[in-house]
Design a protein around this motif. Structure first.
Motif, PDB file in Angstrom:
ATOM      1  N   GLU A  26       0.769  -1.241   0.000  1.00  0.00           N
ATOM      2  CA  GLU A  26       0.000   0.000   0.000  1.00  0.00           C
ATOM      3  C   GLU A  26       0.803   1.296   0.000  1.00  0.00           C
ATOM      4  N   LEU A  27       2.107   1.235   0.169  1.00  0.00           N
ATOM      5  CA  LEU A  27       2.895   2.455   0.228  1.00  0.00           C
ATOM      6  C   LEU A  27       3.239   2.907  -1.187  1.00  0.00           C
ATOM      7  N   ALA A  28       2.876   4.143  -1.505  1.00  0.00           N
ATOM      8  CA  ALA A  28       3.072   4.679  -2.850  1.00  0.00           C
ATOM      9  C   ALA A  28       4.553   4.887  -3.153  1.00  0.00           C
ATOM     10  N   LYS A  70      -9.610  16.323  -0.122  1.00  0.00           N
ATOM     11  CA  LYS A  70      -9.454  17.315  -1.176  1.00  0.00           C
ATOM     12  C   LYS A  70      -9.208  16.552  -2.475  1.00  0.00           C
ATOM     13  N   GLY A  71     -10.215  16.458  -3.299  1.00  0.00           N
ATOM     14  CA  GLY A  71     -10.095  15.710  -4.548  1.00  0.00           C
ATOM     15  C   GLY A  71      -9.803  14.241  -4.290  1.00  0.00           C
ATOM     16  N   LEU A 100      -3.854   8.608  -1.410  1.00  0.00           N
ATOM     17  CA  LEU A 100      -4.222   9.033  -2.742  1.00  0.00           C
ATOM     18  C   LEU A 100      -5.079   7.944  -3.372  1.00  0.00           C
ATOM     19  N   ASP A 101      -6.204   8.345  -3.943  1.00  0.00           N
ATOM     20  CA  ASP A 101      -7.040   7.409  -4.696  1.00  0.00           C
ATOM     21  C   ASP A 101      -6.427   7.269  -6.087  1.00  0.00           C
ATOM     22  N   ASP A 102      -5.743   6.162  -6.321  1.00  0.00           N
ATOM     23  CA  ASP A 102      -5.064   5.894  -7.585  1.00  0.00           C
ATOM     24  C   ASP A 102      -5.905   4.911  -8.392  1.00  0.00           C
ATOM     25  N   TRP A 106      -6.403   2.814  -2.878  1.00  0.00           N
ATOM     26  CA  TRP A 106      -5.856   3.794  -1.954  1.00  0.00           C
ATOM     27  C   TRP A 106      -4.397   3.476  -1.686  1.00  0.00           C
ATOM     28  N   LEU A 107      -3.518   4.429  -1.996  1.00  0.00           N
ATOM     29  CA  LEU A 107      -2.093   4.284  -1.708  1.00  0.00           C
ATOM     30  C   LEU A 107      -1.695   5.316  -0.662  1.00  0.00           C
TER      31      LEU A 107
END
Length: 139
Positions: A26-28, A70-71, A100-102, A106-107
């Motif tokens: 899960e880590l971007a 936010k977004g 972040l929704d990638d 979720w990342l």
């Protein structure tokens, strides 16, 4: 609470139990971590290395939870009380994680954990969960 927010809180709780395997999943790329041990700012590779071999948390309680969206970016902030089998006193900390929704996944972009002394908090009455003797290898 909407389903995306529930999903994020569930994911955030799971990181406390899964440790390195959570971060690998899960880590971007390009993520940053600010945690007390090993101390300092860590990138993804440093965070993964620092978690091996790490004792995992056996129980956690989150409180004072807040969500800022936010977004495609969401910030989760909260306080935690967390127990490990190796320690008599729980960790008490303030935490913040950014996701972040990638494309529906979720990342985690960042995580910060700041230990605090919080004996007068509303979770001061929490007790260490009962240990499962068989799980800990006791006869």
């Amino acid at each position: 609470m909407d389903s995306k927010t529930e999903e994020l809180w569930s994911q955030e709780k799971q990181h406390w139990f899964d440790g390195a395997s959570f971060y690998e999943r899960e880590l971007a790329p390009g993520a940053a971590m600010v945690i007390p041990y090993p101390a300092g700012l860590q990138d993804r590779a440093d965070a993964l290395e620092g978690l091996k071999p790490a004792r995992q948390w056996e129980a956690i309680e989150l409180y004072d939870q807040n969500v800022t969206r936010k977004g495609d970016t969401v910030l989760l902030s909260y306080r935690v009380v967390a127990w490990r089998d190796c320690c008599s006193a729980p960790l008490r900390a303030r935490c913040a994680s950014t996701y972040l929704d990638d494309d529906g996944r979720w990342l985690r972009l960042s995580h910060e954990r700041e230990p605090i002394q919080d004996p007068a908090s509303k979770v001061a009455i929490l007790r260490r969960p009962d240990r499962n003797a068989a799980r800990l290898g006791a006869a």
